[in-house]
Enzyme design. Structure first.
Site, PDB file in Angstrom:
ATOM      1  N   LEU A 259      40.457  69.175  43.602  1.00 15.39           N
ATOM      2  CA  LEU A 259      41.095  68.496  44.737  1.00 15.39           C
ATOM      3  C   LEU A 259      42.565  68.878  44.828  1.00 15.39           C
ATOM      4  CD1 LEU A 259      39.434  64.994  44.272  1.00 15.39           C
ATOM      5  CD2 LEU A 259      38.799  66.785  45.901  1.00 15.39           C
TER       6      LEU A 259
ATOM      7  N   TYR B  40      47.222  67.503  25.944  1.00 20.93           N
ATOM      8  CA  TYR B  40      47.429  66.421  26.907  1.00 20.93           C
ATOM      9  C   TYR B  40      48.009  65.201  26.178  1.00 20.93           C
ATOM     10  CZ  TYR B  40      44.158  69.119  29.842  1.00 20.93           C
ATOM     11  OH  TYR B  40      43.513  70.101  30.550  1.00 20.93           O
TER      12      TYR B  40
ATOM     13  N   ARG C 126      44.974  68.932  42.583  1.00 24.32           N
ATOM     14  CA  ARG C 126      45.795  67.903  41.949  1.00 24.32           C
ATOM     15  C   ARG C 126      45.981  66.673  42.839  1.00 24.32           C
ATOM     16  NH1 ARG C 126      46.920  72.731  40.262  1.00 24.32           N
ATOM     17  NH2 ARG C 126      47.152  73.082  38.018  1.00 24.32           N
ATOM     18  N   GLY C 127      44.889  66.319  43.508  1.00 24.05           N
ATOM     19  CA  GLY C 127      44.890  65.105  44.309  1.00 24.05           C
ATOM     20  C   GLY C 127      45.356  65.266  45.736  1.00 24.05           C
TER      21      GLY C 127
ATOM     22  N   HIS D  29      42.363  77.298  25.592  1.00 25.06           N
ATOM     23  CA  HIS D  29      43.013  76.772  26.789  1.00 25.06           C
ATOM     24  C   HIS D  29      43.685  77.867  27.613  1.00 25.06           C
ATOM     25  CE1 HIS D  29      44.938  72.738  28.218  1.00 25.06           C
ATOM     26  NE2 HIS D  29      44.608  73.487  29.226  1.00 25.06           N
TER      27      HIS D  29
END
Length: 313
Positions: A202, A57, A204-205, A121
């Site tokens: 969610l 990230y 990704r919003g 990951h």
């Protein structure tokens, strides 16, 4: 804050965590490190203890940011990070030598002595999972890691990994709109006593209801390139969100809180991502929402499995 024990471990964490990915540049639009650090501090004040990052990230930025936020507060947090991607989501590497290199670099960026939960990951298809997990287990013996996790692994791989060393958590996308894991993955981790950590709970919003048109996304927001956010799918998915919002309004909660409480009711531990104080406070409140069998049935009717328009990637 309600708490729960992570599977096959003695770690007790909050029943909801915080995903930090969006706090790094180049993902969901503009970022502000100072505000992000205040958001992390507020999460800790609210009792949100599971903080989730990864070396990829922001190509290390995210871990450095969390390290700054944890100065003088390390004992309040359960730190989870991940390895496997070469810089910028490039090649996946699960080779034992890369495992050992990655842990040292993550510890240096985070500026801490050990990591509570260390994930692979993504599974490297070119390296047997037994070799990767074997190397990860050596990190526990060295005192650099406490417990092990996997991300986006299939059922057979989870079983093979768990036979080498107990797996504490599996992190995979799970939300009202991403329910593929219900068929095989959830039964497998439940059988093995592994906690399912739900990222993007969610979607990704999208399920927050804050996004009402494609143009709401910043020009440098990666979601512009994801199928669910494409213009031909966007408005159809907004209609699904509006049905969820109708139920949330009746229960006097937000759509986000309703969707997060749904993931908790299904036995998972959600780690919604946010970089804003407003939303960490809103998300933390989801743990106190009780959903009845009738509520769950209404949510299912409003947003049935496989009705979202567009795949997640």
């Amino acid at each position: 804050m309600k708490t729960r024990k992570l599977g096959n471990s003695d770690l007790v964490v909050s029943s909801i965590g915080l995903g930090l990915m969006g706090m790094s540049p180049g993902i969901y639009g503009a970022t502000d490190d100072e505000h992000s650090i205040r958001t992390i501090h507020r999460a800790l004040e609210l009792g949100v203890t599971l903080l989730d990052t990864a070396d990829v990230y922001g190509n290390g930025h995210n871990e450095q940011l969390l390290g700054q936020a944890l100065k003088g507060r390390r004992e309040q947090a359960v730190v989870a990070t991940k390895f496997a991607f070469a810089p910028n989501f490039g090649v996946i590497n699960g080779h034992p030598d890369y495992v050992k290199k990655s842990i040292d670099e993550s510890l240096q960026r985070l500026d801490i002595d050990y990591i509570d939960l260390y994930y692979q990951h993504r599974v490297d298809p070119n390296v047997p999972i037994e070799e990767t997990v074997g190397a990860m287990a050596e990190l526990i013996a060295a005192g650099k890691v406490r417990y092990l996790g996997l991300s986006e692994a299939d059922s057979a791989t989870i079983r093979r990994a768990h036979a080498v060393h107990p797996i504490t958590a599996l992190q995979t996308e799970y939300s009202l709109w991403s329910r593929e894991v219900e068929d095989e993955i959830l039964p497998t981790v439940n059988e093995l006593g592994i906690t399912f950590v739900a990222y993007s709970p969610l979607s990704r919003g999208f399920i927050t209801g804050e996004l009402q048109k494609f143009e709401d996304l910043a020009a440098n927001d990666v979601r512009r390139h994801l199928p669910r956010f494409q213009k031909e799918n966007f408005q159809k998915n907004v209609e699904l969100v509006n049905k969820i919002k109708e139920i949330s309004i009746e229960k006097n909660v937000t759509a986000s809180q309703l969707a997060l409480s749904w993931t908790i009711a299904n036995g998972t531990l959600p780690i919604p991502g946010t970089k804003r104080l407003k939303y960490i406070e809103e998300n933390a409140g989801a743990v106190d929402i009780e959903l009845s069998a009738e509520d769950l049935a209404r949510i299912e009717a409003a947003s049935p499995k496989d009705t979202v328009h567009g795949t997640r990637y």
